[in-house]
Design a protein around this motif. Sequence first.
Motif, PDB file in Angstrom:
ATOM      1  N   GLY A  41       0.865  -1.226   0.142  1.00 25.75           N
ATOM      2  CA  GLY A  41       0.015   0.090  -0.034  1.00 25.75           C
ATOM      3  C   GLY A  41       0.985   1.272   0.206  1.00 25.75           C
ATOM      4  O   GLY A  41       1.863   1.210   0.407  1.00 25.75           O
ATOM      5  N   ALA A  42       0.506   2.362  -0.646  1.00 25.40           N
ATOM      6  CA  ALA A  42       1.045   3.645  -0.431  1.00 25.40           C
ATOM      7  C   ALA A  42      -0.015   4.795  -0.639  1.00 25.40           C
ATOM      8  O   ALA A  42      -1.149   4.462  -1.045  1.00 25.40           O
ATOM      9  CB  ALA A  42       2.024   3.665  -1.818  1.00 25.40           C
ATOM     10  N   GLY A  43       0.334   5.998  -0.083  1.00 17.79           N
ATOM     11  CA  GLY A  43      -0.548   7.207  -0.248  1.00 17.79           C
ATOM     12  C   GLY A  43       0.300   8.440  -0.082  1.00 17.79           C
ATOM     13  O   GLY A  43       1.310   8.286   0.816  1.00 17.79           O
ATOM     14  N   GLN A  44      -0.403   9.542  -0.345  1.00 22.47           N
ATOM     15  CA  GLN A  44       0.179  10.775  -0.274  1.00 22.47           C
ATOM     16  C   GLN A  44      -0.977  11.742  -0.142  1.00 22.47           C
ATOM     17  O   GLN A  44      -2.178  11.520  -0.439  1.00 22.47           O
ATOM     18  CB  GLN A  44       0.773  11.028  -1.704  1.00 22.47           C
ATOM     19  N   GLU A  45      -0.698  12.563   0.944  1.00 19.39           N
ATOM     20  CA  GLU A  45      -1.572  13.581   1.348  1.00 19.39           C
ATOM     21  C   GLU A  45      -1.114  15.024   1.067  1.00 19.39           C
ATOM     22  O   GLU A  45       0.215  15.215   1.446  1.00 19.39           O
ATOM     23  CB  GLU A  45      -1.935  13.525   2.903  1.00 19.39           C
ATOM     24  N   PHE A  46      -1.921  15.875   0.689  1.00 20.89           N
ATOM     25  CA  PHE A  46      -1.549  17.298   0.278  1.00 20.89           C
ATOM     26  C   PHE A  46      -2.532  18.278   0.752  1.00 20.89           C
ATOM     27  O   PHE A  46      -3.698  18.080   1.173  1.00 20.89           O
ATOM     28  CB  PHE A  46      -1.610  17.484  -1.138  1.00 20.89           C
ATOM     29  N   VAL A 160      -4.048  10.425  -2.396  1.00 17.19           N
ATOM     30  CA  VAL A 160      -4.432   9.331  -3.245  1.00 17.19           C
ATOM     31  C   VAL A 160      -3.686   8.226  -2.731  1.00 17.19           C
ATOM     32  O   VAL A 160      -2.784   8.323  -1.756  1.00 17.19           O
ATOM     33  CB  VAL A 160      -3.455   9.653  -4.568  1.00 17.19           C
ATOM     34  N   GLU A 161      -4.457   7.261  -2.621  1.00 16.60           N
ATOM     35  CA  GLU A 161      -4.271   5.802  -1.903  1.00 16.60           C
ATOM     36  C   GLU A 161      -4.216   4.766  -3.327  1.00 16.60           C
ATOM     37  O   GLU A 161      -5.096   4.792  -4.043  1.00 16.60           O
ATOM     38  CB  GLU A 161      -4.943   5.425  -0.991  1.00 16.60           C
ATOM     39  N   TYR A 162      -3.024   4.006  -3.087  1.00 18.78           N
ATOM     40  CA  TYR A 162      -3.355   2.693  -4.049  1.00 18.78           C
ATOM     41  C   TYR A 162      -2.636   1.518  -3.500  1.00 18.78           C
ATOM     42  O   TYR A 162      -1.861   1.658  -2.532  1.00 18.78           O
ATOM     43  CB  TYR A 162      -2.579   3.086  -5.426  1.00 18.78           C
ATOM     44  N   VAL A 163      -3.135   0.337  -4.050  1.00 20.93           N
ATOM     45  CA  VAL A 163      -2.783  -0.875  -3.406  1.00 20.93           C
ATOM     46  C   VAL A 163      -2.672  -2.092  -4.622  1.00 20.93           C
ATOM     47  O   VAL A 163      -3.043  -1.754  -5.484  1.00 20.93           O
ATOM     48  CB  VAL A 163      -4.108  -1.345  -2.392  1.00 20.93           C
TER      49      VAL A 163
END
Length: 499
Positions: A41-46, A160-163
Amino acid sequence: MPELDPSFLDLPLERLTDAALSRAAELGCSYADLRVERIRGAGQEFRDLALESSSTSQTLGLAVRVLFEGVWGFASDIALTAEVATRLAERAVATARVAKPLTSEMVELADEPVHADARWVSAYEVNPFDVDEAEQQARMLALSETLLAAPGVTHTSAGVEYVLENKYFANLAGTSVRQQRVRTLPRLTAIRVGSSGFDTMRTLAPPAGRGWEYLTGTGWDFDAEVAQLPEILAEHVAAPSVEAGRYDLVIDPTNLFLTIHESIGHATELDRALGYEAAYAGTSFATFDQLGALHYGSPVMTVTGDRTVEHGLSTIGYDDEGVAAQEFDLIRDGTLVGYQLNRQMAAEKQLGRSNGCAFADGPGHIPMQRMPNVSLQPAPDGPSTSELVAGVERGIYVVGDKSWSIDMQRYNFQFTGQRFYRITDGRIVGQLKDVAYQATTTDFWRSMEAVGGPGTYLLGGAFNCGKGQPGQAAPVSHGCPSALFRGVNVLNTAAEGGI
């Protein structure tokens, strides 16, 4: 079409299988399976034009589940060695022995054909983990910049999150399955801070079983939506508060998917209907004795469960019991005709083959019955959204999901939304705010007069449907068309204390 990740296929899957399943057979198990899972899993917040956080995670492990003398046993570990796999089979049997005195009935499983050396990959184009993080950040910041530059937007929030999920399954019967799926969740919010207080408006783009191409124009036009968002927010800020009362509602699929999830998806889980979740998440008003008889909704209502729809979050080739993905009816012409099943419940209630709804959210958890993609079907020659609106004299068009509340039997509920448009004499005449619709599940779905055609259909969903003890989170999609409901009770959330 993407291929299975070679680094996952290079794991010692066959050695683990031989070690665990042969030991389970030696110990007298009537059934045994092994899962090896790797979940990245990965994600970024802005916030505004700055990256607030960036995170990555990986779960890797194996699990062994057995039926020993009619009782489930389960064990898991993070070490992928044959010695550990053997010990897990022994621990699972030991667990079943401890549980046996507490068990009143022996578990049986519905039959399932053997699926030997099966492989499945979900429908995506670009693995997000193959895209440089700088490129990902640049895309999200460019969308945020467009929002922030618009008049009336004080701040922006984006993420954005992605798995990437790889799963291997094998059982004593000879089934072995290797699978891979990707899912992505982008979101952007425009924020206005002014004399009226704090107002927000979020993108409607649903999470999807797609890769990085989702952010670059395949499946959703984020640039077009972001360009429209500031004007929609400004209209919302200036909109009058709704007058409570009964209204006809035209509900957009961006809102209706969540009502489906809560009032149909959870209510047609057979474990809930049988009381398995009663101590934690509740039960269901749609009890098993009503199968084939419950007047769930109007005759235009047909709801399917499926694990096969392209880009669905719950779409998979085979479930966590080795059952091949299927599509099946839950509600047909307004009548309850089916439930979501795993192999145990299918056998227990003599319902034939499982419809493939077993899932575990990681190697450390035992599979349980989890929701497939549960979807309201459109009418083949049904009306457009504008045609549904044209049939309403006094009503509200509801767009986008927000907050919700429903009781433990999935019966009494209320839902809000992102955007509400007043309908007068068949025309949309401006936004409203402070709207929530309230009903019981059966009254609401029985009031559905018409469903839109295929052109109004959209697949919504969520990454994090919760269930079970210990808790598990599952991704799930819900497709639906726009739909018309007559005489639904509408509350003013400001007058009700900010629902």
